[in-house]
Enzyme design. Structure first.
Site, mmCIF file in Angstrom:
data_model
loop_
_atom_site.group_PDB
_atom_site.id
_atom_site.type_symbol
_atom_site.label_atom_id
_atom_site.label_comp_id
_atom_site.label_asym_id
_atom_site.label_seq_id
_atom_site.Cartn_x
_atom_site.Cartn_y
_atom_site.Cartn_z
ATOM 1 N N HIS A 154 0.405 -0.987 -0.047
ATOM 2 C CA HIS A 154 -0.268 0.164 -0.025
ATOM 3 C C HIS A 154 0.730 1.109 0.122
ATOM 4 C CE1 HIS A 154 -3.103 -2.552 1.756
ATOM 5 N NE2 HIS A 154 -2.159 -3.163 1.737
ATOM 6 N N SER A 275 13.211 22.791 -16.591
ATOM 7 C CA SER A 275 11.778 23.364 -16.379
ATOM 8 C C SER A 275 12.073 24.616 -17.113
ATOM 9 C CB SER A 275 10.878 23.470 -14.784
ATOM 10 O OG SER A 275 10.031 24.558 -15.151
ATOM 11 N N LYS A 281 14.481 22.564 -10.617
ATOM 12 C CA LYS A 281 13.729 21.800 -11.534
ATOM 13 C C LYS A 281 14.627 20.696 -12.349
ATOM 14 C CE LYS A 281 9.993 19.829 -10.749
ATOM 15 N NZ LYS A 281 9.181 20.338 -11.499
ATOM 16 N N GLU A 288 8.733 9.345 -16.495
ATOM 17 C CA GLU A 288 7.161 9.490 -16.563
ATOM 18 C C GLU A 288 7.268 9.128 -18.203
ATOM 19 O OE1 GLU A 288 5.970 13.204 -14.561
ATOM 20 O OE2 GLU A 288 8.092 13.356 -15.315
#
Ligand code: ARG
Length: 439
Positions: A154, A275, A281, A288
């Site tokens: 979980h 970014s 960033k 991804e």
């Protein structure tokens, strides 16, 4: 520039022509189309359907066409209907009428079926090479990082494992992917060449011979099945879908592990991007994108399943849709394997943060309950006692092993000094019969 037209009373609309054409995407198997034709014409000669001279002329020119395509001298123009038309028309343009004999005893239905199978075998083997390399990298990364880390259920800290052990779970997944893909290659290894359009040919052809020349284990048993079968594409795309799911799961872990909240790993700058507005960033875009492209590979599988499900036997033009779906699926999967391999090859693991997370996760709580069971307590009662100890630890910011014995005894008299050795994380790993751990 068509292979048909005799029975037509007018030209096909330009827009229909374009709609019908597959050359934009089937030109990628020009090599297999020519290999198929070479095998076919050799068989026509062996079966005495064309003469030796005719065979030699056709063979020589087919090889020359292949050379010219590969050297860039001959461009495959998009104005042809498909790669089969292109090669045959080019052949006849070069050697005259004898080129018109090539298609004797053959249909584009068995031709495209054999081309696609040959090409599929070839690129799938290339994918397998990449996949084997990925799994070598997974194994090396695992072996180099035998550090304690929390195992999760979980996404809540559960029990202690090692980074190595966690990675080796993926090793098993990729090993099964390799087996599955190899298995699909074995099942598909039958040649459809010689099935004709659907019911064979009146010529006395030799399908064993073409199957043999092209490296298939045997010809297919049923002609109608031979020209209709796209199971192997579905099966491979199912394998790719499962493989993508595995790669998506490890990508998701990398994304989480590399976040500021976890800091378990650092993804190398060479596999990250920045970014345009936030200077600080560094984003895990490689991971991804693998996660994102997984949906696309699933989509391609569904596309072909739906395309095929309502088709009567045998060939229907709907089946031309198999190519773009399959090519996109295998290209995408292969790219993802390459990117994941690079990302894992350059990944840095942070053992200190892994250790901190272990310490803060009460990962030896289950083991403490087991300890009490060994001392004669019922497991359900032990569970309750340890729950109270965890609550105390949480309130006082203490790991179980950092709570003093006198305090532990207030929860349960059965607890003795031996408890500390028992619930030691490295001891737990040993008892759990997992992997040896780095000291
Ligand atoms: N381009 C076609 C395909 O990809 C080749 C087979 C054409 N066969 C036919 N009967 N029109 O499926």
């Amino acid at each position: 520039m068509k292979l048909w037209g005799g029975r037509f009373d007018k030209e096909v609309e330009q827009i229909m022509d374009k709609f019908n054409s597959s050359i934009k995407f089937d030109k990628r198997f020009y090599y297999e189309d020519i290999q198929g034709s070479l095998a076919h014409v050799e068989m026509l000669y062996q079966s005495k359907i064309v003469s030796k001279e005719e065979y030699l002329v056709i063979e020589k020119e087919l090889k020359q066409i292949l050379n010219d395509i590969e050297s860039g001298e001959l461009i495959i123009a998009d104005s042809y209907e498909d790669i089969h038309s292109f090669v045959e028309i080019e052949l006849t343009r070069r050697i005259g009428d004898v080129g018109k004999k090539l298609h004797t005893g053959r249909s584009r239905n068995d031709q495209v079926a054999v081309d696609m199978k040959l090409y599929t075998k070839k690129i799938t083997n290339l994918l397998l090479e990449k996949l084997n390399k990925l799994n070598e990298v997974v194994e090396v990364l695992a072996n180099n990082n035998n550090y304690l880390m929390p195992g999760y259920t979980h996404l809540q800290r559960a029990q202690v494992v090692t980074f190595k052990y966690h990675l080796l779970a993926y090793y098993q997944m990729f090993k099964r992917d390799i087996l599955r893909i190899n298995n699909a290659l074995v099942i598909m290894d039958e040649s459809p060449l010689g099935c004709g359009a659907l019911a064979g040919t009146t010529h006395n052809i030799d399908r064993e011979l073409t199957a043999n020349i092209l490296g298939f284990s045997k010809p297919v048993d049923n002609f109608m099945d031979g020209v209709s079968d796209r199971d192997y594409l579905l099966e491979l795309m199912s394998c790719f879908a499962i493989l993508m799911m595995h790669m998506s799961r490890i990508s998701e872990e990398l994304i989480i592990w590399s976040s500021q909240e976890f800091k378990f790993v650092t993804i190398d700058s060479s596999y990250s991007t920045g970014s345009s507005i936030m200077p600080q960033k560094k984003n895990p875009d490689g991971a991804e994108l693998i996660r994102g492209k997984t949906g696309r590979v699933y989509g391609n599988l569904i596309t072909l399943l739906v395309t095929l499900k309502g088709l009567t036997l045998t060939y229907n033009k709907d089946m031309q849709e198999d190519k773009e779906a399959f090519f996109d699926a295998i290209d995408t999967t292969a790219d993802c394997v390459t990117i994941l391999t690079g990302m894992l090859e350059t990944l840095k693991v942070n053992p200190d943060n892994l250790k901190k997370a272990v310490k803060g996760g009460f990962l030896n709580a289950t083991a403490l309950a087991d300890y009490l069971v060994n001392k004669g307590m019922f497991f359900r009662d032990a569970h309750e006692v340890v729950g109270k100890i965890v609550q105390y630890g949480e309130q006082n910011n203490l790991a179980i092993e950092d709570i003093e014995l006198t305090k532990l005894k207030q929860f349960c008299q059965l607890i003795e000094d031996s408890v500390y050795q028992y619930i030691d994380y490295e001891n737990l790993l040993k008892m759990g019969n997992k992997v040896e751990i780095r000291k």
